[in-house]
Design an enzyme around this catalytic site. Sequence first.
Site, PDB file in Angstrom:
ATOM      1  N   ARG A   1       5.163 -15.067   0.716  1.00 49.28           N
ATOM      2  CA  ARG A   1       5.718 -13.799   1.201  1.00 49.28           C
ATOM      3  C   ARG A   1       5.204 -13.589   2.620  1.00 49.28           C
ATOM      4  O   ARG A   1       4.023 -13.320   2.832  1.00 49.28           O
ATOM      5  CB  ARG A   1       5.284 -12.668   0.276  1.00 49.28           C
ATOM      6  CG  ARG A   1       5.878 -11.305   0.582  1.00 49.28           C
ATOM      7  CD  ARG A   1       5.632 -10.373  -0.594  1.00 49.28           C
ATOM      8  NE  ARG A   1       6.140  -9.037  -0.358  1.00 49.28           N
ATOM      9  CZ  ARG A   1       5.405  -8.046   0.174  1.00 49.28           C
ATOM     10  NH1 ARG A   1       4.149  -8.266   0.528  1.00 49.28           N
ATOM     11  NH2 ARG A   1       5.929  -6.850   0.340  1.00 49.28           N
TER      12      ARG A   1
ATOM     13  N   SER B   1      13.693  -8.357  -7.373  1.00 46.87           N
ATOM     14  CA  SER B   1      12.812  -7.184  -7.489  1.00 46.87           C
ATOM     15  C   SER B   1      13.569  -5.994  -8.064  1.00 46.87           C
ATOM     16  O   SER B   1      14.688  -5.703  -7.650  1.00 46.87           O
ATOM     17  CB  SER B   1      12.295  -6.750  -6.108  1.00 46.87           C
ATOM     18  OG  SER B   1      11.359  -7.646  -5.628  1.00 46.87           O
TER      19      SER B   1
ATOM     20  N   LYS C   1       1.963  -2.853  -0.767  1.00 44.24           N
ATOM     21  CA  LYS C   1       3.348  -2.536  -0.400  1.00 44.24           C
ATOM     22  C   LYS C   1       3.479  -1.028  -0.340  1.00 44.24           C
ATOM     23  O   LYS C   1       3.232  -0.344  -1.329  1.00 44.24           O
ATOM     24  CB  LYS C   1       4.308  -3.125  -1.441  1.00 44.24           C
ATOM     25  CG  LYS C   1       5.775  -2.973  -1.111  1.00 44.24           C
ATOM     26  CD  LYS C   1       6.609  -3.705  -2.153  1.00 44.24           C
ATOM     27  CE  LYS C   1       8.050  -3.281  -2.190  1.00 44.24           C
ATOM     28  NZ  LYS C   1       8.832  -3.702  -1.051  1.00 44.24           N
TER      29      LYS C   1
HETATM   30  N1  TZP Z   1       6.172  -5.384  -4.887  1.00 46.36           N
HETATM   31  C1  TZP Z   1       5.851  -4.343  -5.655  1.00 46.36           C
HETATM   32  S1  TZP Z   1       4.219  -3.990  -5.574  1.00 46.36           S
HETATM   33  C2  TZP Z   1       3.930  -5.284  -4.503  1.00 46.36           C
HETATM   34  C3  TZP Z   1       5.117  -5.923  -4.235  1.00 46.36           C
HETATM   35  C4  TZP Z   1       5.284  -7.072  -3.336  1.00 46.36           C
HETATM   36  C5  TZP Z   1       2.601  -5.606  -3.938  1.00 46.36           C
HETATM   37  C6  TZP Z   1       1.604  -5.973  -4.973  1.00 46.36           C
HETATM   38  O1  TZP Z   1       0.384  -6.322  -4.361  1.00 46.36           O
HETATM   39  P1  TZP Z   1      -1.028  -6.199  -5.094  1.00 46.36           P
HETATM   40  O2  TZP Z   1      -2.022  -6.462  -3.995  1.00 46.36           O
HETATM   41  O3  TZP Z   1      -1.076  -7.286  -6.137  1.00 46.36           O
HETATM   42  O4  TZP Z   1      -1.141  -4.820  -5.636  1.00 46.36           O
END
Ligand code: TZP
Length: 209
Positions: free
Chosen positions: A39, A108, A137
């Site tokens: 990503r 997603s 995010k």
């Molecule tokens: N999509 C929903 S939450 C997220 C993404 C890409 C980020 C999740 O990151 P983390 O650090 O595992 O909480």
Amino acid sequence: MPIDLSVYLVTDRPLCLGRDILDIVREAVQAGVTIVQIREKETPTRDFVALGHAIKAITKTHGVPLLINDRIDVAMAIDADGVHIGQSDMNYADARRLLGYDKIIGLSIDTERQLHEAQSMDVNYLGVGPVFPTQTKKDTSGDWGLEGFKNARSISSHKLVAIGGIDTHNAADVIRSGADGVAVVSAICSAPSPALAVTALVRAIRNQQ
Ligand code: TZP
Ligand code: MG
């Protein structure tokens, strides 16, 4: 062959805290992650392709599938195993037409409505999140929580990967709530020892399966 989504690493270079992303991916794959998604939100295309080749050399050695976030063209350029697309990326039907049925496509899901819409799509899995609060995010529309995730499980007939705020302490709860896998960014990329973090995640998840 069925895809093992159980311990799913999503990379984030800034969250590697100055360490080389290739070292983090290598450690994580050796310690047992079952699938990797690259990503990269800010990286120029040429650099993204180069990074993709470098990571593919690692994942391929361990027989771990490699997905590319958002970018169908990058996935095609490096012959990745598939893509993970969001609700504002290229739509599922076009992505499938370009990639063919041999490739993995994950989508997603942010809302219950999107979960229903996805029922007619033969995507390989849905990513549902954030399940818990996360700093990784920012543009999310609230957390699903474990109850919300269980509800998602009852609605969808797809394989579901949970994402958002998942770590070694709550991964087992998420699997017990019906997830086929947990996608983890910061709890691996920013861990003092990514290898130990993955080992703990693997153990927590295997105990619930
Ligand atoms: N999509 C929903 S939450 C997220 C993404 C890409 C980020 C999740 O990151 P983390 O650090 O595992 O909480
Ligand atoms: Mg996206």
